[in-house]
Design an enzyme around this catalytic site. Structure first.
Site, PDB file in Angstrom:
ATOM      1  N   GLY A 156       0.862  -1.189   0.000  1.00  0.00           N
ATOM      2  CA  GLY A 156       0.000   0.000   0.000  1.00  0.00           C
ATOM      3  C   GLY A 156       0.888   1.225   0.000  1.00  0.00           C
TER       4      GLY A 156
ATOM      5  N   GLY B 153      -0.406   4.516  -0.106  1.00  0.00           N
ATOM      6  CA  GLY B 153      -1.247   5.700   0.116  1.00  0.00           C
ATOM      7  C   GLY B 153      -0.638   6.536   1.237  1.00  0.00           C
ATOM      8  N   GLY B 154      -1.506   7.216   2.001  1.00  0.00           N
ATOM      9  CA  GLY B 154      -1.021   8.118   3.044  1.00  0.00           C
ATOM     10  C   GLY B 154      -0.102   7.423   4.039  1.00  0.00           C
ATOM     11  N   LEU B 155      -0.537   6.276   4.555  1.00  0.00           N
ATOM     12  CA  LEU B 155       0.283   5.612   5.573  1.00  0.00           C
ATOM     13  C   LEU B 155       1.488   4.921   4.959  1.00  0.00           C
ATOM     14  CD1 LEU B 155      -2.236   4.128   8.130  1.00  0.00           C
ATOM     15  CD2 LEU B 155      -0.771   6.113   8.324  1.00  0.00           C
TER      16      LEU B 155
ATOM     17  N   LYS C  63      -8.296  -1.881  11.839  1.00  0.00           N
ATOM     18  CA  LYS C  63      -9.026  -1.114  12.846  1.00  0.00           C
ATOM     19  C   LYS C  63     -10.224  -1.886  13.412  1.00  0.00           C
ATOM     20  CE  LYS C  63      -9.363   3.046  10.640  1.00  0.00           C
ATOM     21  NZ  LYS C  63      -9.387   4.513  10.554  1.00  0.00           N
TER      22      LYS C  63
ATOM     23  N   ALA D  61      -8.483   5.673   2.280  1.00  0.00           N
ATOM     24  CA  ALA D  61      -9.057   4.493   2.938  1.00  0.00           C
ATOM     25  C   ALA D  61      -9.394   4.804   4.390  1.00  0.00           C
ATOM     26  CB  ALA D  61      -8.081   3.315   2.857  1.00  0.00           C
ATOM     27  N   THR D  62      -8.512   5.539   5.053  1.00  0.00           N
ATOM     28  CA  THR D  62      -8.724   5.857   6.473  1.00  0.00           C
ATOM     29  C   THR D  62     -10.018   6.639   6.661  1.00  0.00           C
ATOM     30  OG1 THR D  62      -6.337   5.949   6.780  1.00  0.00           O
ATOM     31  CG2 THR D  62      -7.666   7.018   8.460  1.00  0.00           C
TER      32      THR D  62
ATOM     33  N   GLU E  17     -13.228   4.655   5.680  1.00  0.00           N
ATOM     34  CA  GLU E  17     -13.609   3.661   6.687  1.00  0.00           C
ATOM     35  C   GLU E  17     -14.231   4.313   7.928  1.00  0.00           C
ATOM     36  OE1 GLU E  17     -10.268   0.860   7.239  1.00  0.00           O
ATOM     37  OE2 GLU E  17      -9.970   0.988   5.075  1.00  0.00           O
TER      38      GLU E  17
ATOM     39  N   HIS F 286     -18.601   4.180  10.876  1.00  0.00           N
ATOM     40  CA  HIS F 286     -18.976   4.382  12.278  1.00  0.00           C
ATOM     41  C   HIS F 286     -19.917   5.567  12.451  1.00  0.00           C
ATOM     42  CE1 HIS F 286     -15.770   1.527  13.061  1.00  0.00           C
ATOM     43  NE2 HIS F 286     -15.025   2.237  12.248  1.00  0.00           N
TER      44      HIS F 286
END
Ligand code: NAD
Length: 338
Positions: A13, A15-17, A121, A187-188, A191, A195
């Site tokens: 991955g 992306g950001g992370l 998570k 994605a973060t 997701e 919630h």
């Protein structure tokens, strides 16, 4: 003089992370970033990728020498898995079984047997991962699940703080996250909608980027999340700290500013030996970002997994059952045959 053996790390991955992890590796001389994969390509260099080139790219296709592939994780590990000591998974997890399916594919289609850590998570996602524990152990891999900030850093801190109490009655995590641009962490942020009241996983999966943008605008870019289905509960239960119903997770996510809207805290309340009730609160510095608090601990758990493997251990562990390892450059790492 003690020689440092670098751990050879791959990131799944970009992306950001994933890119944040590449930047962090550039500042850690105990780690050599050798591989990255995204949905379009993989990049590998046994001598080490240029972390800054990787950190700047929008897709790995832009990185010199990258190999285009629609099945990049499998192609990378088939070609170079024996030269990668550990992998950090920084992939989207929609649907909720995506990580478990990806690890199953790695087990089925490659001979990879290094260390793997994820920053999953959701409780259901970790439950899906637990279904692979026998296969992971039989392969000789070490897989540590829930190694991000929450779960990961905060739930492990809670497991340490619990030691003063004869009974833990409540663990409350309240986090603050600030990102300047939601598209850096698609994605973060996507997701997080799982919630929000009124959203189902199927709906969130089907939302376009424009839909996410429109929803964020309705909330002025600030998401307030309560009673999240977060695996801190399961991971603290697995570590024997308390039953999962005693753990609550929520927080504020500002998608328009890199500053945290609130400081991140984890509060552990319990009964002492003398019958009193007390709480420990661990507060993260506001100077630390999501990348600091996810990627730093993920590296610490990778290092811990590497040491477990060197000690001939294998299997699937919860992050709360393992202490992340912080390594100064002068401390040696044992060689691990993979
Ligand atoms: P992102 O959307 O920015 O990047 C995802 C990357 O995965 C992209 O580079 C994409 O190309 C790649 N990808 C997608 N499908 C792929 C495939 N089949 N093969 C190879 N690569 C693929 O994601 P992000 O915002 O960096 O988040 C990554 C993960 O980290 C998410 O699952 C998120 O929930 C998790 N996260 C955990 C915590 C924590 O504290 N535990 C905190 C933040 C984010």
């Amino acid at each position: 003089m003690v020689m440092t053996q670098q751990m050879r790390v791959g990131v799944l991955g970009a992306g950001g992370l994933g890119r944040g992890m590449a930047q962090l590796c550039a500042q850690r001389n105990d780690i050599r970033l050798v591989a990255m994969a995204d949905s379009q390509a993989y990049a590998f260099d046994a001598q080490g990728l240029d972390p800054l080139a990787v950190a700047d790219c929008s897709t790995l296709l832009d990185v010199a020498g990258a190999v285009p592939s629609a099945d990049s994780i499998i192609d990378l590990l088939k070609a170079h898995g024996s030269q990668i000591d550990g992998l950090f998974m920084a992939l989207p997890n929609l649907p909720v079984t995506f990580y478990a399916e990806t690890v199953q594919m790695i087990l089925n289609e490659t001979g990879y047997k290094g260390v793997m850590v994820d920053a999953l998570k959701r409780t259901k996602a970790v439950e899906a991962m637990l279904g692979l524990k026998d296969q992971i152990r039989d392969r000789g891999m070490v897989y540590i699940t829930g190694c991000g900030a929450t779960p990961g850093f905060l739930s492990t801190a809670a497991a340490v703080a619990a030691q003063s109490f004869v009974e833990v009655t409540e663990v409350k995590i309240w986090f603050g996250v600030g990102v300047a641009c939601w598209e850096d962490y698609k994605a973060t942020i996507r997701e997080d909608f799982l919630h929000m009241p009124g959203f189902t996983a199927d709906q969130v999966y089907a939302m376009t980027d424009a839909d996410i943008e429109a929803e964020l605008a309705k909330h002025n870019g600030l998401l307030e999340l309560h009673h999240m289905e977060h695996a801190d509960d399961l991971l603290l239960e697995m570590a024997g700290v308390c039953s999962r119903d005693r753990v609550t997770v929520g927080g504020l996510v500002d998608t328009k500013s890199p500053n945290k809207p609130v400081s991140t805290t984890v509060t552990i309340t319990g009964r002492t030996m003398s019958g009193k009730t007390g709480s420990h609160t661990f507060t993260l510095s506001d100077a630390t970002t999501m990348v600091d608090n996810v990627c730093g601990p993920a590296l610490g758990f990778l290092r811990a997994g590497h040491l477990l493997q060197a000690d001939a251990k294998s299997g699937l562990f919860a992050s709360t059952q393992v202490m992340p390892v912080y390594t100064l450059a002068s401390v040696s790492l044992p060689a691990v045959a993979v």
